[in-house]
Design an enzyme around this catalytic site. Structure first.
Site, PDB file in Angstrom:
ATOM      1  N   SER A   8     -13.526 -16.858  17.624  1.00 45.39           N
ATOM      2  CA  SER A   8     -12.252 -16.285  17.194  1.00 45.39           C
ATOM      3  C   SER A   8     -12.114 -16.457  15.683  1.00 45.39           C
ATOM      4  O   SER A   8     -11.848 -17.556  15.196  1.00 45.39           O
ATOM      5  CB  SER A   8     -11.109 -17.003  17.921  1.00 45.39           C
ATOM      6  OG  SER A   8      -9.881 -16.589  17.382  1.00 45.39           O
ATOM      7  N   HIS A  33     -15.173 -12.279  17.331  1.00 46.30           N
ATOM      8  CA  HIS A  33     -13.905 -11.851  17.927  1.00 46.30           C
ATOM      9  C   HIS A  33     -12.829 -11.727  16.844  1.00 46.30           C
ATOM     10  O   HIS A  33     -12.503 -12.704  16.162  1.00 46.30           O
ATOM     11  CB  HIS A  33     -13.484 -12.888  18.970  1.00 46.30           C
ATOM     12  CG  HIS A  33     -12.278 -12.519  19.775  1.00 46.30           C
ATOM     13  ND1 HIS A  33     -12.354 -11.737  20.912  1.00 46.30           N
ATOM     14  CD2 HIS A  33     -10.969 -12.816  19.605  1.00 46.30           C
ATOM     15  CE1 HIS A  33     -11.143 -11.593  21.415  1.00 46.30           C
ATOM     16  NE2 HIS A  33     -10.273 -12.224  20.643  1.00 46.30           N
ATOM     17  N   ASP A  35      -9.018 -10.860  16.062  1.00 47.25           N
ATOM     18  CA  ASP A  35      -7.674 -10.666  16.621  1.00 47.25           C
ATOM     19  C   ASP A  35      -6.821  -9.853  15.676  1.00 47.25           C
ATOM     20  O   ASP A  35      -6.573 -10.268  14.542  1.00 47.25           O
ATOM     21  CB  ASP A  35      -7.019 -12.034  16.877  1.00 47.25           C
ATOM     22  CG  ASP A  35      -7.638 -12.725  18.077  1.00 47.25           C
ATOM     23  OD1 ASP A  35      -7.668 -12.101  19.150  1.00 47.25           O
ATOM     24  OD2 ASP A  35      -8.099 -13.865  17.939  1.00 47.25           O
ATOM     25  N   MET A  37      -3.155  -8.396  15.236  1.00 43.81           N
ATOM     26  CA  MET A  37      -1.782  -8.517  15.758  1.00 43.81           C
ATOM     27  C   MET A  37      -0.828  -7.767  14.833  1.00 43.81           C
ATOM     28  O   MET A  37      -0.934  -7.898  13.610  1.00 43.81           O
ATOM     29  CB  MET A  37      -1.374  -9.986  15.834  1.00 43.81           C
ATOM     30  CG  MET A  37      -2.342 -10.849  16.640  1.00 43.81           C
ATOM     31  SD  MET A  37      -1.709 -12.515  16.876  1.00 43.81           S
ATOM     32  CE  MET A  37      -3.148 -13.332  17.573  1.00 43.81           C
ATOM     33  N   HIS A  66     -10.105  -7.216  19.227  1.00 44.70           N
ATOM     34  CA  HIS A  66      -9.064  -7.427  20.229  1.00 44.70           C
ATOM     35  C   HIS A  66      -7.755  -6.921  19.641  1.00 44.70           C
ATOM     36  O   HIS A  66      -7.141  -7.585  18.806  1.00 44.70           O
ATOM     37  CB  HIS A  66      -8.990  -8.936  20.562  1.00 44.70           C
ATOM     38  CG  HIS A  66      -7.943  -9.278  21.566  1.00 44.70           C
ATOM     39  ND1 HIS A  66      -7.567 -10.575  21.836  1.00 44.70           N
ATOM     40  CD2 HIS A  66      -7.192  -8.501  22.383  1.00 44.70           C
ATOM     41  CE1 HIS A  66      -6.627 -10.572  22.767  1.00 44.70           C
ATOM     42  NE2 HIS A  66      -6.375  -9.333  23.099  1.00 44.70           N
ATOM     43  N   MET A  68      -4.199  -6.373  19.620  1.00 45.77           N
ATOM     44  CA  MET A  68      -2.895  -6.750  20.188  1.00 45.77           C
ATOM     45  C   MET A  68      -1.828  -5.996  19.416  1.00 45.77           C
ATOM     46  O   MET A  68      -1.085  -6.572  18.611  1.00 45.77           O
ATOM     47  CB  MET A  68      -2.711  -8.266  20.079  1.00 45.77           C
ATOM     48  CG  MET A  68      -3.551  -9.024  21.078  1.00 45.77           C
ATOM     49  SD  MET A  68      -3.742 -10.758  20.635  1.00 45.77           S
ATOM     50  CE  MET A  68      -5.081 -10.613  19.463  1.00 45.77           C
ATOM     51  N   MET A 137      -6.821 -12.509  29.535  1.00 46.60           N
ATOM     52  CA  MET A 137      -6.104 -13.457  28.676  1.00 46.60           C
ATOM     53  C   MET A 137      -5.755 -14.676  29.518  1.00 46.60           C
ATOM     54  O   MET A 137      -5.104 -14.544  30.559  1.00 46.60           O
ATOM     55  CB  MET A 137      -4.816 -12.825  28.114  1.00 46.60           C
ATOM     56  CG  MET A 137      -5.021 -11.722  27.090  1.00 46.60           C
ATOM     57  SD  MET A 137      -6.056 -12.169  25.682  1.00 46.60           S
ATOM     58  CE  MET A 137      -5.206 -13.627  25.026  1.00 46.60           C
ATOM     59  N   ASP A 176     -10.164 -15.357  26.953  1.00 46.28           N
ATOM     60  CA  ASP A 176      -9.585 -15.623  25.632  1.00 46.28           C
ATOM     61  C   ASP A 176      -8.346 -16.504  25.779  1.00 46.28           C
ATOM     62  O   ASP A 176      -7.377 -16.093  26.427  1.00 46.28           O
ATOM     63  CB  ASP A 176      -9.226 -14.273  24.981  1.00 46.28           C
ATOM     64  CG  ASP A 176      -8.776 -14.421  23.538  1.00 46.28           C
ATOM     65  OD1 ASP A 176      -8.830 -15.531  22.988  1.00 46.28           O
ATOM     66  OD2 ASP A 176      -8.371 -13.386  22.950  1.00 46.28           O
TER      67      ASP A 176
HETATM   68  C1  DX5 Z   1      -5.477 -14.746  20.528  1.00 50.65           C
HETATM   69  C2  DX5 Z   1      -6.642 -15.612  20.087  1.00 50.65           C
HETATM   70  C3  DX5 Z   1      -6.428 -16.994  20.572  1.00 50.65           C
HETATM   71  C4  DX5 Z   1      -7.249 -18.064  19.936  1.00 50.65           C
HETATM   72  C5  DX5 Z   1      -8.230 -18.638  20.862  1.00 50.65           C
HETATM   73  O1  DX5 Z   1      -5.834 -13.671  21.252  1.00 50.65           O
HETATM   74  O2  DX5 Z   1      -7.895 -15.083  20.404  1.00 50.65           O
HETATM   75  O3  DX5 Z   1      -6.493 -17.012  21.933  1.00 50.65           O
HETATM   76  O4  DX5 Z   1      -7.808 -17.730  18.744  1.00 50.65           O
HETATM   77  O5  DX5 Z   1      -8.484 -19.940  20.533  1.00 50.65           O
HETATM   78  P1  DX5 Z   1      -7.747 -21.240  21.083  1.00 50.65           P
HETATM   79  O6  DX5 Z   1      -6.853 -20.856  22.227  1.00 50.65           O
HETATM   80  O7  DX5 Z   1      -8.874 -22.126  21.488  1.00 50.65           O
HETATM   81  O8  DX5 Z   1      -6.985 -21.775  19.943  1.00 50.65           O
HETATM   82 ZN    ZN Z   2      -8.265 -12.551  21.082  1.00 51.04          ZN
END
Ligand code: DX5
Ligand code: ZN
Length: 221
Positions: A8, A33, A35, A37, A66, A68, A137, A176
């Site tokens: 991530s 990955h 993210d 948002m 990903h 979102m 998720m 995730d």
């Molecule tokens: C959001 C992200 C989180 C995060 C995953 O979609 O992808 O879920 O970075 O890492 P953790 O939960 O281990 O902090």
């Molecule tokens: Zn993610």
């Protein structure tokens, strides 16, 4: 199925990104990955379109986007992706799911549908042929550092069984959210094969990435 790790990148050290990417390449990391948002679909902002462009140039590791974002039917066109990349859209944010998945594939990428913890697997019934992967998720999306929602483990097992028994055993299941070493083992046993590694495993202060990656590989294999 091959078990893969997708770090991530929102959890990575932005001041040391170049070195971290080299380390990930050396460790054979399968995806990065990203993210995205938009502050509407989830209550947060993170990485965006320019970051994706730069990362494509900086590394040969395929991206795992990903999204979102709300109204993903329209916003999907904002992002650059292609051959080898994975693109996940959320079922809850998309009106024309089949069309969006087909658009992702038309650009040479692999199409993934993401499901929030409360979203039923029933949404998959009519679109299995359009999918390369499903993103389960295991926390509500929006933030790193949350705790696993326990019933999602059983959901993964139910999904693996559903895919296998309907002739879609080749579809990847990505997980995730709070993919700790301990949870990763359970998720792997339940049938997941792509693991988003965030603050719960790979990105721990003071621990070299290679160490976290080795420990995670041991947990999932
Ligand atoms: C959001 C992200 C989180 C995060 C995953 O979609 O992808 O879920 O970075 O890492 P953790 O939960 O281990 O902090
Ligand atoms: Zn993610």
């Amino acid at each position: 199925m091959k078990k893969m790790i997708s770090p991530s990148m929102m959890c990575a050290d932005f001041l040391n990104l170049g070195n971290d990417i080299r380390d990930m390449e050396a460790c054979g990391i399968e995806y990065l990955h990203i993210d995205i948002m938009d502050g509407v679909f989830v209550p947060n902002f993170t990485l965006g379109t320019d970051y994706i462009k730069k990362l494509h140039k900086a590394s040969s590791i395929p991206l795992d986007l990903h999204l979102m974002v709300s109204d993903v039917d329209n916003k999907l066109n904002w992002f650059e992706f292609g051959e080898g990349d994975y693109v996940a859209i959320h079922a809850e944010a998309c009106t024309h799911i089949q069309r969006a998945l087909a658009l992702i594939r038309s650009k040479g990428a692999k199409a993934m549908l993401a499901l929030n913890p409360a979203t039923s697997l029933n949404v998959l019934d009519e679109i299995l042929p359009d999918l390369d992967g499903i993103l389960i998720m295991t926390v509500n999306p929006g933030y790193a550092g949350q705790k696993l929602i326990p019933q999602t483990l059983e959901k993964i097992a139910r999904l693996r069984n559903y895919l296998d028994s309907n002739g879609y055993g080749h579809i990847d299941i990505e997980v995730d959210g709070n993919v700790s070493f301990e949870n990763a083992r359970k998720m792997s046993d339940a049938g997941a094969n792509i693991f988003v590694a965030g603050s719960s495993s790979m990105f721990m202060p003071g621990v070299p990435l290679s160490e976290g990656i080795a420990k995670l590989r041991e947990a999932i294999n």
